[in-house]
Write a protein that holds these residues in place. Structure first.
Motif, PDB file in Angstrom:
ATOM      1  N   ASN A  10     -10.996 -10.318  61.037  1.00 13.25           N
ATOM      2  CA  ASN A  10     -11.187 -11.223  62.099  1.00 13.25           C
ATOM      3  C   ASN A  10     -11.124 -11.012  63.786  1.00 13.25           C
ATOM      4  O   ASN A  10     -11.832 -11.273  64.248  1.00 13.25           O
ATOM      5  CB  ASN A  10     -10.001 -12.442  61.630  1.00 13.25           C
ATOM      6  N   THR A 185      -5.315 -17.897  54.853  1.00 12.95           N
ATOM      7  CA  THR A 185      -6.040 -18.198  55.093  1.00 12.95           C
ATOM      8  C   THR A 185      -6.656 -18.093  56.481  1.00 12.95           C
ATOM      9  O   THR A 185      -6.233 -18.407  57.099  1.00 12.95           O
ATOM     10  CB  THR A 185      -5.379 -20.408  54.709  1.00 12.95           C
ATOM     11  N   ASP A 186      -8.098 -18.118  56.031  1.00  7.49           N
ATOM     12  CA  ASP A 186      -8.761 -18.306  57.656  1.00  7.49           C
ATOM     13  C   ASP A 186     -10.366 -19.544  56.913  1.00  7.49           C
ATOM     14  O   ASP A 186     -10.127 -19.959  56.369  1.00  7.49           O
ATOM     15  CB  ASP A 186      -9.299 -16.624  58.036  1.00  7.49           C
ATOM     16  N   SER A 187     -11.257 -18.549  57.954  1.00  6.72           N
ATOM     17  CA  SER A 187     -12.483 -19.529  57.479  1.00  6.72           C
ATOM     18  C   SER A 187     -13.057 -19.651  56.338  1.00  6.72           C
ATOM     19  O   SER A 187     -13.992 -20.238  56.126  1.00  6.72           O
ATOM     20  CB  SER A 187     -13.232 -19.806  58.922  1.00  6.72           C
ATOM     21  N   THR A 188     -12.447 -18.562  55.583  1.00 11.03           N
ATOM     22  CA  THR A 188     -13.407 -18.369  54.414  1.00 11.03           C
ATOM     23  C   THR A 188     -12.815 -17.433  53.221  1.00 11.03           C
ATOM     24  O   THR A 188     -13.149 -17.522  52.087  1.00 11.03           O
ATOM     25  CB  THR A 188     -15.170 -17.089  55.088  1.00 11.03           C
ATOM     26  N   VAL A 189     -11.301 -17.434  53.492  1.00  4.76           N
ATOM     27  CA  VAL A 189     -10.986 -16.563  52.722  1.00  4.76           C
ATOM     28  C   VAL A 189      -9.510 -17.079  52.522  1.00  4.76           C
ATOM     29  O   VAL A 189      -8.566 -17.097  53.767  1.00  4.76           O
ATOM     30  CB  VAL A 189     -10.723 -14.846  53.040  1.00  4.76           C
TER      31      VAL A 189
END
Length: 263
Positions: A10, A185-189
């Motif tokens: 990220n 958690t991030d925007s995709t994972v």
């Protein structure tokens, strides 16, 4: 996927990112923050650390220009202080936070927020690039985090099962050795990973100060410029900062009480 892999992916993509560490006491949140610090200090980043800073102090920490290759700012124990977004000082901090790369004068910035009480997390924290949940969590707390859009429901359910195994299954805990589970958690994972325990990661004590002003009894904060060669020695009314160069320690700065940010 390992936690630091998510952080690096990220940061290398977006350059300026924020990380929210959520959970109850002894969950390993400060441990995670110091683990991040140890990784980036090796690369010449500057680290700034403050415990429960009022909004005006946190804003000053972020406004100071950075002359290193990157900036990592860690704000430990942010619960309750920032829940009232109508407070002018909170608004001032949020404005500074949204423009941190302009104040720092560099693109590579990581801001880490640590919250010890799940029901006192300000809404703006749901916008963090990476959100991490550690320690025990009840079903009602999980529902609250889902309703507030901090985490999706399926990962939360899976995490609660893992925590139950960690608490009650001694064989599972033994296999974890000196690690604890965390939901990342991030925007995709969204993944459950293992975080090393505190004895594996801790900033050297002389690199972090959180002291009180003897005259007023109020908290006193200082912004320190840290890297892997820094050595700080307490001289009573001031601190000497040394750097190691060619095997020798050279004094490069003397920080007096007048240089503190007093609240």
């Amino acid at each position: 996927m390992k936690f630091m892999e998510i952080v690096r992916a990220n940061q290398e993509t977006w350059r300026t990112i924020s990380i929210s560490l959520l959970g109850k006491m002894r969950g390993g949140k400060t441990n995670i923050a110091t683990a991040i610090a140890k990784e980036y200090v090796k690369e010449g980043w500057e680290v700034r650390y403050a415990v429960a800073p009022p909004p005006e102090v946190a804003a000053q920490v972020l406004r100071k220009p950075c002359r290193s290759s990157g900036l990592l700012a860690i704000f430990d124990d942010m619960s309750f202080l920032y829940s009232n977004i109508r407070d002018p000082s909170v608004n001032g901090f949020l404005n500074t936070y949204s423009q941190v790369r302009h104040y720092a004068g560099i693109e590579d910035v990581i801001v880490v927020f640590i919250f010890h009480y799940l029901k006192a997390i300000p809404p703006f924290m749901r916008e963090a690039t990476i959100r991490v949940l550690t320690g025990p969590i009840s079903k009602s707390e999980a529902k609250m985090l889902y309703q507030e859009r901090f985490f999706d429901w399926r990962p939360l359910k899976k995490y609660r099962k893992v925590i139950r195994e960690y608490v009650y299954n001694h064989e599972f805990k033994r296999k974890m050795e000196k690690k604890r589970p965390a939901l990342v958690t991030d925007s995709t994972v969204s993944t459950i990973t293992q975080i090393p325990l505190v004895e594996d990661y801790r900033l050297e004590k002389h690199l972090v100060y959180d002291v009180k002003n003897a005259a007023t009894g109020k908290e006193t904060y200082r912004i320190l410029f840290l890297n892997k060669r820094a050595r700080i020695r307490d001289r009573g009314k001031y601190f000497d900062i040394y750097y190691r160069h060619n095997g020798k320690e050279i004094r490069v700065a003397k920080i007096a009480v007048a240089n503190y940010i007093n609240v």
